[in-house]
Design an enzyme around this catalytic site. Structure first.
Site, PDB file in Angstrom:
ATOM      1  N   ASP A   1      -1.407  -6.045  11.266  1.00 19.91           N
ATOM      2  CA  ASP A   1      -1.147  -7.351  11.927  1.00 19.91           C
ATOM      3  C   ASP A   1      -1.155  -7.074  13.532  1.00 19.91           C
ATOM      4  O   ASP A   1      -0.173  -7.784  14.254  1.00 19.91           O
ATOM      5  CB  ASP A   1       0.431  -7.593  11.431  1.00 19.91           C
ATOM      6  CG  ASP A   1       0.354  -8.023   9.770  1.00 19.91           C
ATOM      7  OD1 ASP A   1      -0.876  -8.144   9.245  1.00 19.91           O
ATOM      8  OD2 ASP A   1       1.394  -8.344   9.391  1.00 19.91           O
TER       9      ASP A   1
ATOM     10  N   ALA B   1     -14.708 -15.611  11.334  1.00 21.23           N
ATOM     11  CA  ALA B   1     -15.347 -14.750  12.078  1.00 21.23           C
ATOM     12  C   ALA B   1     -14.330 -13.768  13.077  1.00 21.23           C
ATOM     13  O   ALA B   1     -14.610 -13.148  14.006  1.00 21.23           O
ATOM     14  CB  ALA B   1     -16.040 -15.232  13.050  1.00 21.23           C
TER      15      ALA B   1
ATOM     16  N   TYR C   1      19.625  22.650   9.545  1.00 20.67           N
ATOM     17  CA  TYR C   1      19.843  22.376  11.106  1.00 20.67           C
ATOM     18  C   TYR C   1      20.192  23.652  11.679  1.00 20.67           C
ATOM     19  O   TYR C   1      19.614  24.734  11.240  1.00 20.67           O
ATOM     20  CB  TYR C   1      20.854  21.207  11.085  1.00 20.67           C
ATOM     21  CG  TYR C   1      20.652  20.710  12.344  1.00 20.67           C
ATOM     22  CD1 TYR C   1      19.479  20.208  13.160  1.00 20.67           C
ATOM     23  CD2 TYR C   1      21.740  20.644  13.382  1.00 20.67           C
ATOM     24  CE1 TYR C   1      19.386  19.561  14.330  1.00 20.67           C
ATOM     25  CE2 TYR C   1      21.862  20.103  14.654  1.00 20.67           C
ATOM     26  CZ  TYR C   1      20.784  19.661  15.209  1.00 20.67           C
ATOM     27  OH  TYR C   1      20.814  19.098  16.453  1.00 20.67           O
TER      28      TYR C   1
ATOM     29  N   LYS D   1       5.043  -2.764   3.596  1.00 24.84           N
ATOM     30  CA  LYS D   1       3.864  -1.750   3.587  1.00 24.84           C
ATOM     31  C   LYS D   1       4.202  -0.539   3.194  1.00 24.84           C
ATOM     32  O   LYS D   1       3.567   0.147   2.527  1.00 24.84           O
ATOM     33  CB  LYS D   1       3.029  -1.760   5.086  1.00 24.84           C
ATOM     34  CG  LYS D   1       1.730  -1.265   5.011  1.00 24.84           C
ATOM     35  CD  LYS D   1       0.822  -2.457   4.423  1.00 24.84           C
ATOM     36  CE  LYS D   1      -0.665  -2.016   4.857  1.00 24.84           C
ATOM     37  NZ  LYS D   1      -1.475  -3.024   4.561  1.00 24.84           N
TER      38      LYS D   1
END
Length: 749
Positions: free
Chosen positions: A135, A193, A37, A92
Site C-alpha cells: 500500500d 495505468a 535470555y 496481511k
C-alpha cells in the site's frame, strides 16, 4: 449489524487487533529462562557475530517477514497515513501465517519521502528474512522497490505490483488454452495505468505476450505516443504509436481486457465489440469494471471472466501468491524474488487449476462444481495444495536462477511443507511413501461412486495403489469422462463377466451358515461388498475399501463373513489416529466392539501397536479406566487391569504397556512419571485403549472437536487381510489415505 460494524467489533474484541507474539521454546523453569535470555543467550550471540548466517540457525529471522507500509495507498481508501493502515498490515500478517506458516512483524512508517523509506527499511535487514512492501502509492513504489532490491540481500516484494500480475498471469495461461489462442497473438487492453497495471503488463510479456500488442488506458484515454510527454516514465513505457481514443475504442477486436481501475466503466456493448471468445479480467474492487452477469450475457460465445470478488468464479486474489512465494524464497534463503521465481509461481498455479479439486475445497465454496474450464482457470485460495505446488516451484526457480543460498531436495521439501499444515499430513506422508515403494491391488467396493472414481484416479496417478473399481463399467467410465479424469480405470463388473468361481467360493465359506448356492450367486452379482470380499479372499486383490455409502455395521459384515479375522485374532477393532500440533494418539476401539472382555482388550492393544509401527511410531500403550492402578476395584476396572497382566506375560509384546489408568495420567508426563513413577511407561502414552465402544467413540470425538485433533480413520485392525471401512461422507483424501494404509498392511502380509 452491517459488515462495517461487524468488522469494528471483530477488531476490538479483547485482545485488540489480529496478531500476537507466541513463544516457541519452553519458559517454565529458571533454567528455561536462563537459556532464553541471560546468561545463556550470549553463546548464540557470539556465534552469529562470528558467522552472520548463524542467525538463520539460532533466531526466527528465516521465517520472519516485515510487512511495511506508509499508508499512502491503502486498499481503495487512498492516502490515510501510516497509523490508519495498521489493521490492513496486521491482516496481511494473518494471511501469511494462515496460508504459509510465516511469521510477520507489521511496520508502519510515518514517512513520505522515498529516500527516507529506503534508508529506514534497508536498516532493518538484520531483523527480517524478507520484506513485503504494501500500500505505497505510485510512482514512488517503483523507486522504493528498485532501490531496496539493489541495496538489500533478502527478498523484497511489492505485492500491489506483482501479486495481481502473477495470479492473473496464471489465469491468462489457462484462459488462452481454453480459448485456443496463443499468448503471442493476444491483443490486450488495460484499463488503469497504476503500479499494478504496469507490473501486470510487464509480467504478461514475460509469459509470452508481445509488447506491441498491449494497449494501456488511463482516465484520459489510450496512452499514445502523442501523450508521451504528459505521463510519467512508467506509463510512457506503454505509449503506443496508434490513434487516440477512449477505452471503448481500445476494446474493439481485443482478445483480453484487464481491468485495474474503477467499477462500472465497461458496458455490454464494449464486451460485444471484442474478438471471439474474449478473456475479461475485471479486477476493480469491490465493484468490477463490468459485472460477471453482464459480461457473460453480452455475447453468445464463451466469455472467460475473472474478478477480484469471492462470490463469482475465478477470483484473482493475491493470497494465492505472496504467502507461497515468500515461503519458497525464505526456505532456500533467497537473496531476491526475481522474474524466474514469479513465472514459476504463475505456471504452478495454472497447472494446479487443471487437477482434480479436493472435496474440502469444494465444500468451502458452497459445493459448486470446480473443474478446469471457463469458470475455473485459477485455484481457490483455500486449496491447501497451493502451498505444496507454488512454494517448491518458487524455491526451485530460486536455486536454478542463482538467487538461493541453499540447495533443495524437492521431495523432502514438500514433506516439510506438509508438516507445517499439521501432524496428520506428516504421518500420512510416511505411510504413502511406504505404499508407493510397492503398490498393491486395492478393491474399491463402491466403484460407481464419484468419490471412489476420483480416489482411484489419484491412487493410480500418484503410484500409491493399483485400484480396481467394483461396479458397472459403462457407468464408471462415463463418470470418469465427465469429471475430466484422464485415465483408464480398471473395473470389475459383477453383472458382466464370469464370476461363478466367486459364487462357488462364497457358497463354500457360508454353506453351513444358512447360505444356498443361488443366494451366493445373487450376492456376488448384486452386492459389491461381497464381491470385493471374495476378490480379496481369493487373492485377486490385496485389500479392500468400503463403507462410503453404507452404515458401518452393514459394510463390515461381508468382509467379516468372507475374509474373517487374522489367525492370531478373534476380533477386529477400529482405530483412529489423532494428530495434534506436537503429539499423536492412536485411539482404540472406536467403532466395533461394544463391551470387550479383558482378552479382547489385550488383543486390540497388540494390533493397535502394530498399526502404530506402520506409521513409524514406537507404541506406548495405556489401557484406560476411571481408576488409577487399583484406586477403584470393581468388575469394570479389573477388566483393563487383567488385560495388562496378560500383555505383561505375553512374550510377543515388545512395547511398554500399563494400566488401568485415567486418561490424564496416560497423557500428562508430570502425573505419569511423578505421582505414578512405578508405571511401565516412561513417557506419555501414544496408544490409548478405551474400556468399551461407548467410551472410545465419545473420547475420540471430543478430542477431535474440542481438542483440535485431526483424525485419520477409522482403520480396521485384526482382519485376516487388509480391509478398511470408511465413514459415510468421507472425502476423497480420506479414501486415498486409507487405501495407502491398506497397501502398507498388504506389504506386510
Amino acid at each position: 449489524m452491517g459488515l462495517d460494524d461487524d468488522s469494528r467489533e471483530y477488531h476490538r474484541q479483547d485482545p485488540p487487533g489480529k496478531i500476537e507474539i507466541a513463544t516457541t521454546k519452553p519458559t517454565n523453569t529458571q533454567r528455561d529462562l536462563s537459556l532464553a535470555y541471560s546468561p545463556g543467550v550470549a553463546a548464540p550471540c557470539l556465534d552469529i557475530d562470528a558467522d552472520a548466517d548463524r542467525a538463520y540457525e539460532y533466531t526466527a529471522k528465516g521465517n520472519l517477514v516485515g510487512v511495511v507500509s506508509n499508508g499512502s495507498a491503502v486498499l481503495g481508501l487512498g492516502d490515510i497515513g501510516a497509523q490508519a493502515s495498521k489493521p490492513v498490515m496486521e491482516g496481511k500478517g494473518v494471511l501469511f501465517k494462515r496460508f504459509a506458516d510465516i511469521d510477520v512483524f507489521d511496520v508502519e512508517l510515518d514517512l513520505t519521502d522515498p529516500g527516507d523509506m529506503v534508508d529506514t527499511i534497508a536498516a532493518m535487514e538484520p531483523t527480517f528474512g524478507g520484506i513485503n512492501l504494501e500500500d505505497i502509492k505510485a510512482p514512488e513504489c517503483f523507486e522504493i522497490e528498485r532501490r531496496l532490491r539493489e541495496e538489500m540481500s533478502i527478498p523484497v516484494f511489492h505485492d500491489d505490483q506483482h501479486g495481481t500480475a502473477i495470479i492473473s498471469g496464471a489465469a491468462l495461461l489457462n484462459a488462452a488454452e481454453i480459448a485456443d489462442k496463443d499468448l503471442a497473438d493476444l491483443d490486450i487492453v488495460f484499463s488503469g495505468a497504476g503500479a499494478s497495471a504496469i507490473a501486470t503488463a510487464r509480467f504478461y510479456e514475460s509469459l509470452g505476450a508481445r509488447h506491441e500488442n498491449i494497449v494501456m488506458c488511463d482516465s484520459t484515454g489510450i496512452i499514445t505516443a502523442d501523450r508521451a510527454d504528459e505521463v510519467n516514465e512508467f506509463k510512457r513505457e506503454y505509449a503506443r504509436d496508434i490513434p487516440g481514443g477512449d477505452l471503448a475504442d481500445a476494446m474493439v477486436d481485443a482478445d483480453v481486457f484487464v481491468g485495474l481501475s474503477v467499477g462500472g466503466i465497461v458496458s455490454q456493448e464494449m464486451i460485444a465489440s471484442m474478438a471471439d471468445d474474449p478473456i475479461v479480467f475485471a479486477m476493480a474492487n469491490p465493484d468490477p469494471e463490468i459485472s460477471y452477469e453482464d459480461a457473460k450475457a453480452a455475447r453468445d460465445d464463451t466469455v472467460i471472466m475473472a474478478t477480484g470478488r469471492s462470490d463469482y468464479p475465478n477470483q484473482v486474489n493475491n493470497v494465492l501468491g505472496f504467502p507461497f512465494i515468500f515461503r519458497g524464497a525464505l526456505d532456500v534463503r533467497a537473496t531476491e524474488i526475481n522474474e524466474e521465481m514469479k513465472l514459476a509461481a504463475a505456471r504452478a498455479l495454472a497447472e494446479l487449476a487443471r487437477q482434480d479439486v479436493p472435496d474440502a475445497v469444494v465444500k468451502a465454496y458452497g459445493d459448486s462444481p470446480l473443474q478446469f474450464g471457463p469458470d475455473y482457470v485459477i485455484p481457490k485460495p483455500l486449496d491447501p495444495r497451493v502451498l505444496f505446488e507454488v512454494a517448491p516451484a518458487v524455491a526451485e526457480a530460486a536455486v536454478d536462477s542463482g538467487a538461493a543460498r541453499t540447495e533443495l531436495d524437492r521431495q523432502a521439501y514438500v514433506e516439510q511443507l506438509e508438516a507445517r499444515l499439521g501432524k496428520s499430513r506428516e504421518m500420512m506422508r510416511v505411510v504413502l511413501n511406504k505404499a508407493k515403494s510397492d503398490p498393491k491391488v486395492v478393491a474399491l467396493a463402491e466403484g460407481t461412486d464419484e468419490k471412489m472414481i476420483r480416489a482411484a484416479y489419484q491412487l493410480e496417478e500418484q503410484g500409491i495403489a493399483r485400484p480396481v473399481l467394483i461396479g458397472r463399467e459403462e457407468r464408471i467410465e462415463r463418470t470418469a469422462q465427465r469429471l475430466g479424469l484422464e485415465f483408464e480405470p480398471t473395473v470389475a463388473d459383477p453383472r458382466d463377466g464370469d464370476w461363478d468361481h466367486y459364487a462357488d467360493r462364497l457358497y463354500e465359506l457360508r454353506q453351513r451358515k444358512g447360505l444356498t448356492r443361488s443366494e451366493a450367486a445373487q450376492r456376488v452379482r448384486t452386492d459389491s461388498n461381497y464381491f470385493a470380499s471374495v476378490m480379496v479372499e481369493e487373492g485377486d486383490a490385496d485389500a479392500m475399501l468400503t463403507g462410503l455409502t453404507h452404515h458401518y455395521p452393514s459394510a463390515l459384515r461381508p468382509p467379516l463373513e468372507v475374509i474373517g479375522t487374522a489367525e492370531d485374532a478373534e476380533y477386529a477393532a477400529g482405530v483412529y489416529l489423532l494428530t495434534f500440533r506436537n503429539r499423536i494418539i492412536f485411539a482404540a476401539d472406536t467403532t466395533v466392539n461394544l463391551d470387550p472382555t479383558a482378552d479382547v482388550l489385550a488383543e486390540i492393544t497388540k494390533h493397535t501397536a502394530q498399526l502404530a509401527r506402520s506409521f513409524n511410531v514406537e507404541p506406548r500403550a495405556a489401557l484406560l479406566s476411571y481408576s488409577n492402578f487399583g484406586s477403584v476395584d470393581n468388575q469394570g476396572t479389573r477388566k483393563p487391569r487383567t488385560a495388562v497382566e496378560a500383555l505383561h506375560d505375553d512374550p510377543e509384546v515388545d512395547f511398554p504397556v500399563d494400566g488401568e489408568m485415567q486418561a490424564d495420567t496416560a497423557v500428562v508426563e508430570d502425573i505419569l512419571t511423578g505421582t505414578y513413577d512405578f508405571a511401565d511407561l516412561e513417557e506419555p502414552a501414544n496408544v490409548l485403549v478405551f474400556p468399551n465402544l461407548e467410551a472410545g467413540n465419545i473420547g475420540y470425538k471430543l478430542l477431535q472437536r474440542l481438542g483440535g485433533a485431526e483424525a485419520i480413520g477409522p482403520m480396521l485392525v485384526g482382519m485376516n487381510k487388509p480391509v478398511h471401512v470408511l465413514q459415510r461422507g468421507d472425502e476423497v483424501k480420506d479414501i486415498v489415505n486409507l487405501a495407502g494404509v491398506a497397501v502398507v498392511d498388504a506389504q506386510g502380509e
